[in-house]
Structure formats: C-alpha cells, structure tokens
Scaffold this motif. Structure first.
Motif, short mmCIF file in Angstrom:
data_model
loop_
_atom_site.label_atom_id
_atom_site.label_comp_id
_atom_site.label_asym_id
_atom_site.label_seq_id
_atom_site.Cartn_x
_atom_site.Cartn_y
_atom_site.Cartn_z
N GLY A 40 -4.58 4.37 7.50
CA GLY A 40 -5.12 5.65 7.02
C GLY A 40 -6.24 6.22 7.85
O GLY A 40 -6.80 7.25 7.50
N SER A 42 -8.92 4.13 9.67
CA SER A 42 -10.08 3.30 10.07
C SER A 42 -10.04 3.00 11.57
O SER A 42 -11.08 2.96 12.22
N GLY A 99 -2.69 -6.08 6.97
CA GLY A 99 -1.38 -6.59 6.55
C GLY A 99 -0.40 -5.48 6.24
O GLY A 99 0.80 -5.59 6.53
N SER A 100 -0.90 -4.38 5.66
CA SER A 100 0.00 -3.29 5.30
C SER A 100 0.64 -2.68 6.54
O SER A 100 1.85 -2.43 6.57
N ASP A 103 3.08 -5.22 8.05
CA ASP A 103 4.33 -5.33 7.27
C ASP A 103 5.21 -4.11 7.45
O ASP A 103 6.44 -4.22 7.52
N HIS A 198 -3.29 -17.95 -0.67
CA HIS A 198 -2.21 -18.53 0.15
C HIS A 198 -2.36 -20.05 0.26
O HIS A 198 -1.38 -20.77 0.33
O1 NZQ Z 1 -5.57 2.17 6.33
P1 NZQ Z 1 -6.89 2.00 6.98
O2 NZQ Z 1 -7.62 3.28 7.16
O3 NZQ Z 1 -6.81 1.20 8.24
O4 NZQ Z 1 -7.84 1.20 5.94
C1 NZQ Z 1 -7.55 -0.10 5.49
C2 NZQ Z 1 -7.08 -0.14 4.03
O5 NZQ Z 1 -7.63 0.91 3.30
C3 NZQ Z 1 -8.83 -0.88 5.41
N1 NZQ Z 1 -9.18 -1.54 6.66
C4 NZQ Z 1 -8.46 -2.46 7.34
N2 NZQ Z 1 -9.16 -2.89 8.39
C5 NZQ Z 1 -10.34 -2.22 8.38
C6 NZQ Z 1 -10.35 -1.35 7.29
N3 NZQ Z 1 -11.40 -0.54 7.01
C7 NZQ Z 1 -12.46 -0.60 7.84
N4 NZQ Z 1 -12.53 -1.44 8.89
C8 NZQ Z 1 -11.50 -2.27 9.19
N5 NZQ Z 1 -11.61 -3.12 10.23
O6 NZQ Z 1 -8.61 -1.89 4.44
C9 NZQ Z 1 -7.68 -1.42 3.49
C10 NZQ Z 1 -6.67 -2.50 3.22
O7 NZQ Z 1 -5.80 -2.70 4.33
P2 NZQ Z 1 -4.43 -3.50 4.13
O8 NZQ Z 1 -3.73 -3.53 5.44
O9 NZQ Z 1 -3.71 -2.98 2.96
O10 NZQ Z 1 -5.00 -4.97 3.75
P3 NZQ Z 1 -4.34 -6.39 3.74
O11 NZQ Z 1 -4.38 -7.00 5.08
O12 NZQ Z 1 -4.98 -7.09 2.63
O13 NZQ Z 1 -2.79 -6.16 3.42
C11 NZQ Z 1 -2.34 -6.08 2.10
C12 NZQ Z 1 -0.84 -6.02 2.07
O14 NZQ Z 1 -0.26 -7.22 2.62
C13 NZQ Z 1 0.68 -7.75 1.67
C14 NZQ Z 1 0.07 -7.36 0.36
O15 NZQ Z 1 0.97 -7.47 -0.71
C15 NZQ Z 1 -0.35 -5.93 0.63
O16 NZQ Z 1 0.75 -5.05 0.51
N6 NZQ Z 1 0.90 -9.17 1.93
C16 NZQ Z 1 1.62 -9.50 3.02
C17 NZQ Z 1 1.92 -10.82 3.34
C18 NZQ Z 1 2.72 -11.17 4.56
N7 NZQ Z 1 3.29 -10.19 5.23
O17 NZQ Z 1 2.86 -12.33 4.93
C19 NZQ Z 1 1.49 -11.92 2.49
C20 NZQ Z 1 0.43 -11.55 1.52
O18 NZQ Z 1 0.46 -12.45 0.46
C21 NZQ Z 1 0.51 -10.18 0.96
O19 NZQ Z 1 1.42 -10.10 -0.12
#
Ligand code: NZQ
Ligand code: ZN
Length: 391
Positions: A40, A42, A99-100, A103, A198
């Motif tokens: 989004g 960052s 992670g989002s 993925d 995890h």
């Molecule tokens: O979108 P941006 O603007 O980058 O902001 C992100 C988001 O709002 C922000 N962010 C990330 N890095 C940043 C930052 N903001 C400031 N500085 C930074 N350096 O943080 C927010 C969350 O990001 P997201 O990618 O959603 O976080 P996460 O890594 O926790 O990922 C969550 C997703 O991963 C899935 C979850 O279910 C969820 O959908 N999972 C994936 C797994 C896998 N592929 O192996 C296993 C996990 O158990 C999990 O289910």
C-alpha cells in the motif's frame, strides 16, 4: 520421528544494505523482465522502491510495477498481476514488502504459467510450476520469505485459504533488519505473535521422540521472548530486529517442523477473523491461541506442561500437571498483551453475533468437510465453543 523430505533451496542475503543486491540476485536466478510487486505504499515512502529499481537498472534489467497489495491479500489483484505478466512477458517476480505482498507474488507466479483458474491451487491442487520469485522482506512475521506457502482471500465469499508447493519457495530472499525499523509498533508486535504462533503450532505435535525439533522450537521461542520486548521498547534496535527476522525465517521454512505432525488449528480459526474483519493476522492469533490451547490442553497435558517449564520457566507440579500446563498458556497470553496485542474479540474488533457465520465459513465454506484437524479434530460444536472463549 516420522520420515520426511526437506527441500529448502532459497538463497538468503542477510544484513544491512542488502536490498542494493536485488539486481545482482535477479540476474543470478535467471530473470530478465521483472514484475516488481508491492503493497500500500510503505516501500514508496521509505525510498526502498527507488533503491530496488536503481539496483535493477544497474544490471540492465527491464521491469514493470504493480503496487496496491492489501494486508490479507485479495484475489482481484492476483488476476490483474497474472494478466500483466502474460502481456509483458515477465519471467521473474520480485516481491518488495511483507507476507501479503510475497503471497500475492507467489499466487501470480503460479497463475501465470497455469491454464486454469489460479484459485484451484487454493482449493487443494499442489503447485508444481511457477515463475521464479525473489523477495525483499520489510516485516518479520509470516515467514513467507522461506516457505512454500501462500495465503490469499477470494473476494467472492471472502474465503481465506492457503496453497503450497516447492515451486513457489522464493529463489532468493533479501533480509535487511533495518528495513523493519519503520514499522508501526502494532505491526511489529503482530509479527512477533505470528512468528511465535508458527513455532507453537509445530510444538503441538502428536509425534513422539522429536527431541531435536522440540529443542530448536524452544530455542526460537526463547529468542522471541528475549528480543520481542527489546524491540518494542526500542524500535531502532537493529540487533534485536536481526534476531527476530532470522527466527521468523527459521520458524517457518519448516526446518524445525520436519518429522513431526503439526497443529495449525489456531491458524485456521484465525484466518476467518482476518478474512471477516481485516485485522492483522498476528493480532487475530493473539486472541485465538490462548483459547485454542486451553481447549486442546486436555488432549495432552504433558506437552503443554513441558512448554510451560521449558519455555516459560514454570515450576512443574507433578501431582497436578494441568496446573503447570495452564500457567504456561497464561504466561504466553500475558506476554502477548504486554507487547500490545489484543486479548479478546472486543479489542480485536470482532463480534460475538458473527460466531455462527465464522464457524460456517471455516467448516463448510469453499468445499469444507465440516471438520478441521491438527493436534485434535474440531467440529461445529467445538469451534463454536472456542470462538466463544475469545469473547
Ligand atoms: O502495504 P504496506 O504499505 O507495505 O504496509 C504494510 C501493511 O499495512 C505494513 N508494512 C510492512 N512493512 C513495513 C510496513 N509499514 C512500515 N514499514 C515497513 N517496513 O505492514 C502491514 C502488514 O503487512 P503484511 O504484508 O500484511 O504483513 P505480514 O507479513 O504479517 O503478512 C500477513 C499475511 O501473511 C499471511 C497472513 O495470513 C496474512 O495474509 N501468512 C502467510 C504465510 C505464508 N505464506 O507462509 C504464513 C502465515 O501464517 C500467514 O498466514
Ligand atoms: Zn501465521
């Protein structure tokens, strides 16, 4: 210990300034036309995206961009990414984010080389082929930088489901702990919680004689208990962030989970919360895990008592091991609250009246069988009880 295959070919570049090696690593793993995928904004605000582009340009690599990945990534952007990759003849996907973003990149990578609907993979079809993916991680949390998994939410029905296959393990992952210093404290804490989940979901096993992986999981959990509060108190603590970042990778590339059955009920139950309320996955887990663990405890009190003693330093009560087991769950719950995580439905933004809907989608949505299994097996009645324990 059970028989196992373990294949984890991701190349890791860890440490300060490693994002400047993006171009070199894409080239090394065969990319010539790159899709840069991000979230989004960052990575735009921090200047990371510009540094990554400069690194690709330095190596003479062509690229297209697709931003806008939401936390709890959606299928709509995946379809858009697949179309873009086909149209632009992309041969490498570079995920820059959490992670989002990773993925979503994995889903696009699998969908681009597949004739059918990419959602087939999220309904159980194994991913055998995909475009190569590289990652530049900005949050220590999901472990997707080293895992063969991807979790996507299908907008039609809001089904949050996972897909898997060694083909989507990243070819390389760039891990610079300094990049995580811009995270809001809540996201840092949600990441810590997810990493610990995890580890716990692997710790809760029905396999016997798994001392080596038990001990590895305990070591990583103890690291998180030590480093978590340090990074919450001082977000610029590079060393604490470095330890957390590597623990997050080790906790989920399955090196600590081989040869043993694993749980994952907390994740399944949580995924419905982040699908419905769009909460951070880690925050959902903070509310989910104590309830699930309390429900599961009677299945193997000694496993929870062992966790309590070895991880949380509780005294073993041999006459009443259930007291020790419970104390361990309570210590974990208190720890999560202390780093700023929610403790119940209300703090998470979830509603009691939605419980029937949560249970319905969890057990029957998108072809579900009515039961979910891990450390134990849960049906409608038990899932309802667990969600109620979180209120
Ligand atoms: O979108 P941006 O603007 O980058 O902001 C992100 C988001 O709002 C922000 N962010 C990330 N890095 C940043 C930052 N903001 C400031 N500085 C930074 N350096 O943080 C927010 C969350 O990001 P997201 O990618 O959603 O976080 P996460 O890594 O926790 O990922 C969550 C997703 O991963 C899935 C979850 O279910 C969820 O959908 N999972 C994936 C797994 C896998 N592929 O192996 C296993 C996990 O158990 C999990 O289910
Ligand atoms: Zn998780």
């Amino acid at each position: 210990m059970q028989n196992f295959d373990f294949y984890s070919p991701t190349y890791f570049a860890f440490g300060k300034d490693t994002e400047n090696r993006a171009g070199e690593l894409v080239k090394r793993f065969g990319g010539s036309k790159v899709l840069i995928h991000y979230g989004g904004g960052s990575v735009v605000r921090s200047g990371l995206l510009d540094r990554v582009k400069a690194s690709l340009e330095k190596e003479g690599l062509a690229f297209v961009e697709l931003g806008g990945v939401q936390p709890n990534p959606r299928s709509g952007l995946v379809y858009e990414g697949i179309d873009l990759c086909k149209k632009e003849n992309v041969d490498f996907i570079l995920a820059v984010g959490g992670g989002s973003t990773i993925d979503s990149s994995k889903a696009i990578a699998a969908g681009t080389v597949y004739d059918g609907d990419f959602w087939d993979f999220y309904q159980g079809k194994r991913i055998e082929e995909a475009l190569p993916v590289g990652t530049i991680l900005t949050i220590a949390a999901a472990g997707s930088e080293g895992s063969p998994d991807s979790v996507i939410t299908k907008e039609d029905g809001m089904f949050k489901r996972g897909a898997s296959g060694d083909a989507i393990r990243p070819k390389f992952s760039i891990l610079n702990p300094a990049l995580t210093q811009t995270l809001p404290p809540y996201q840092t804490a949600a990441g810590i919680t997810d990493i610990m989940a995890h580890l716990y979901e692997r710790y809760l096993t029905n396999s016997e004689e798994v001392e080596v992986t038990d001990r590895l999981l305990e070591a990583l959990l103890l690291t998180m208990i030590h480093e978590g509060p340090r990074v919450i108190a001082d977000p610029n603590n590079y060393e604490a962030r470095a330890n957390i970042m590597w623990a997050g990778m080790m906790g989920h590339n399955n090196s600590c989970g081989v040869g043993r059955s694993q749980d994952w009920l907390s994740h399944m139950i949580e995924h419905e919360l982040s699908a419905l309320y769009d909460c951070a996955h880690g925050a959902g887990l903070a509310v989910t895990m104590p309830a699930v663990f309390t429900y599961e405890m009677k299945h193997n009190v000694m496993r929870f008592a062992q966790a309590a003693v070895r991880i949380w330093g509780c005294q073993m009560d041999f006459a009443h091991p259930e007291v020790t087991a419970k104390a361990g769950i309570e210590a974990f719950r208190s720890f999560l609250i202390s780093i700023g995580m929610p403790k119940n439905f209300e703090e998470l933004g979830a509603k009691e009246e939605d419980i029937p809907k949560l249970v319905q989608v969890l057990l029957y949505g998108d072809g579900g069988s009515g039961k979910i299994s891990g450390f134990i097996t849960l049906d409608e009645d038990s899932c309802t009880k667990i969600y109620k324990m979180m209120v």
